[in-house]
Enzyme design. Structure first.
Site, PDB file in Angstrom:
ATOM      1  N   ASP A  38       0.830  -1.203   0.000  1.00 22.41           N
ATOM      2  CA  ASP A  38       0.000   0.000   0.000  1.00 22.41           C
ATOM      3  C   ASP A  38       0.862   1.249   0.000  1.00 22.41           C
ATOM      4  O   ASP A  38       1.920   1.294   0.627  1.00 22.41           O
ATOM      5  CB  ASP A  38      -0.894   0.037   1.242  1.00 22.41           C
ATOM      6  CG  ASP A  38      -2.118  -0.851   1.135  1.00 22.41           C
ATOM      7  OD1 ASP A  38      -2.102  -1.794   0.300  1.00 22.41           O
ATOM      8  OD2 ASP A  38      -3.083  -0.625   1.885  1.00 22.41           O
ATOM      9  N   CYS A  63      -8.416   4.916   1.138  1.00 24.45           N
ATOM     10  CA  CYS A  63      -9.087   4.707   2.430  1.00 24.45           C
ATOM     11  C   CYS A  63      -8.373   5.475   3.522  1.00 24.45           C
ATOM     12  O   CYS A  63      -7.156   5.652   3.478  1.00 24.45           O
ATOM     13  CB  CYS A  63      -9.079   3.226   2.817  1.00 24.45           C
ATOM     14  SG  CYS A  63      -9.830   2.100   1.601  1.00 24.45           S
ATOM     15  N   TYR A  95      -7.869 -14.177   4.189  1.00 27.93           N
ATOM     16  CA  TYR A  95      -6.614 -13.677   4.748  1.00 27.93           C
ATOM     17  C   TYR A  95      -6.749 -13.140   6.170  1.00 27.93           C
ATOM     18  O   TYR A  95      -5.757 -12.746   6.785  1.00 27.93           O
ATOM     19  CB  TYR A  95      -6.053 -12.559   3.861  1.00 27.93           C
ATOM     20  CG  TYR A  95      -6.995 -11.399   3.661  1.00 27.93           C
ATOM     21  CD1 TYR A  95      -7.034 -10.353   4.573  1.00 27.93           C
ATOM     22  CD2 TYR A  95      -7.871 -11.352   2.592  1.00 27.93           C
ATOM     23  CE1 TYR A  95      -7.903  -9.297   4.418  1.00 27.93           C
ATOM     24  CE2 TYR A  95      -8.747 -10.303   2.420  1.00 27.93           C
ATOM     25  CZ  TYR A  95      -8.761  -9.277   3.327  1.00 27.93           C
ATOM     26  OH  TYR A  95      -9.641  -8.236   3.167  1.00 27.93           O
ATOM     27  N   ASN A 106     -18.186  11.707   3.004  1.00 28.89           N
ATOM     28  CA  ASN A 106     -17.744  12.947   2.369  1.00 28.89           C
ATOM     29  C   ASN A 106     -17.786  14.045   3.419  1.00 28.89           C
ATOM     30  O   ASN A 106     -18.683  14.041   4.292  1.00 28.89           O
ATOM     31  CB  ASN A 106     -18.682  13.389   1.235  1.00 28.89           C
ATOM     32  CG  ASN A 106     -18.561  12.554  -0.015  1.00 28.89           C
ATOM     33  OD1 ASN A 106     -17.579  11.847  -0.213  1.00 28.89           O
ATOM     34  ND2 ASN A 106     -19.569  12.626  -0.866  1.00 28.89           N
ATOM     35  N   HIS A 147     -17.445   9.217  -0.621  1.00 27.17           N
ATOM     36  CA  HIS A 147     -16.454   8.710  -1.573  1.00 27.17           C
ATOM     37  C   HIS A 147     -15.106   8.368  -0.940  1.00 27.17           C
ATOM     38  O   HIS A 147     -14.185   7.961  -1.652  1.00 27.17           O
ATOM     39  CB  HIS A 147     -16.254   9.717  -2.697  1.00 27.17           C
ATOM     40  CG  HIS A 147     -17.452   9.852  -3.586  1.00 27.17           C
ATOM     41  ND1 HIS A 147     -18.511  10.672  -3.275  1.00 27.17           N
ATOM     42  CD2 HIS A 147     -17.763   9.252  -4.766  1.00 27.17           C
ATOM     43  CE1 HIS A 147     -19.419  10.597  -4.220  1.00 27.17           C
ATOM     44  NE2 HIS A 147     -18.996   9.739  -5.136  1.00 27.17           N
ATOM     45  N   GLU A 185      -3.994   0.490  -2.088  1.00 26.93           N
ATOM     46  CA  GLU A 185      -3.282  -0.657  -2.639  1.00 26.93           C
ATOM     47  C   GLU A 185      -2.629  -0.315  -3.981  1.00 26.93           C
ATOM     48  O   GLU A 185      -3.220   0.375  -4.806  1.00 26.93           O
ATOM     49  CB  GLU A 185      -4.234  -1.832  -2.853  1.00 26.93           C
ATOM     50  CG  GLU A 185      -4.986  -2.278  -1.627  1.00 26.93           C
ATOM     51  CD  GLU A 185      -6.357  -1.644  -1.500  1.00 26.93           C
ATOM     52  OE1 GLU A 185      -7.200  -2.179  -0.758  1.00 26.93           O
ATOM     53  OE2 GLU A 185      -6.587  -0.600  -2.171  1.00 26.93           O
TER      54      GLU A 185
END
Length: 222
Positions: A38, A63, A95, A106, A147, A185
């Site tokens: 990341d 994120c 995982y 937002n 978002h 990522e």
């Protein structure tokens, strides 16, 4: 300390120094976990250009990882715990035991919320809120859905979970930053899968960024 251990420890210290300067770093979790790298920023240092970099150079979800105490102060749940839908009934992961996802938000001063400017505003305001959770009326400042994906770190951080959410928040705390870190990522344009550690290291070298292994972070901060 062996040479490898010394090198790993030094990479963590370089990562902490970079975060204190507001610079992004690259964090690989583990080959036997997600196996992903990341791009990680302190949320308070994110600009529209940083959002564009995450879109173009990383390509994953943008994120904001919040510390557990901050998320609790804002009444931000683990999303799987509050979704009343059959799809959430069996949230099996290959995982890990659980997902870190909370709400999407937002900031209320954004328009659509998706532009680089809007997302940067939401992210930096999340960082400001995390720095003063008791002085923040979260619902008056943010709206959901939005978002920017919010992640809630495990209460014990790396003692409880070794995901990017916890790795990033642990690094931020060690750098004396508010517990609000951005993770995105890095994907491979050719394969569509996760960018390999070798390719991520090459990107870090080209861009003058610090690359650190999750195992080194756990050894140093876990």
């Amino acid at each position: 300390m062996t040479g490898d251990a010394s090198t790993a420890a030094a990479s963590v210290e370089r990562a902490l120094d970079a975060l204190r300067r507001g610079e992004p770093i690259l964090v690989h979790d583990a080959a036997d976990r997600e196996g992903e790298t990341d791009l990680v920023y302190p949320a308070g240092a994110v600009t529209p250009d940083a959002v564009a970099r995450m879109r173009n150079d990383a390509g994953g979800l943008v994120c904001v990882a919040l510390g557990d105490a901050v998320a609790a102060a804002f009444e931000l749940p683990y999303l799987q715990d509050v979704l009343d839908h059959p799809a959430a009934a069996d949230h099996e992961l290959g995982y890990d035991d659980r997902s870190s996802f909370s709400l999407t938000v937002n900031h209320r001063d954004t328009y659509t919320g998706i532009t680089d400017e809007d997302r940067a505003l939401t992210i930096t305001e999340l960082a400001a809120a995390a720095a003063d959770p008791q002085g923040t009326d979260f619902a008056s400042e943010f709206r959901a859905p939005g978002h920017v994906h919010v992640l809630r770190a495990a209460p014990g951080l790396l003692a409880d979970r070794e995901g990017h959410t916890e790795l990033a928040v642990a690094l931020g705390e060690a750098a004396d930053l508010p517990p609000a870190m951005v993770v995105c990522e890095m994907l491979d344009d050719d394969t569509g899968g996760a960018l390999s550690p070798a390719a991520a290291r090459s990107y870090a070298d080209r861009e003058g960024l610090v690359y650190v292994e999750g195992s080194a972070v756990i050894d140093r901060l876990g």
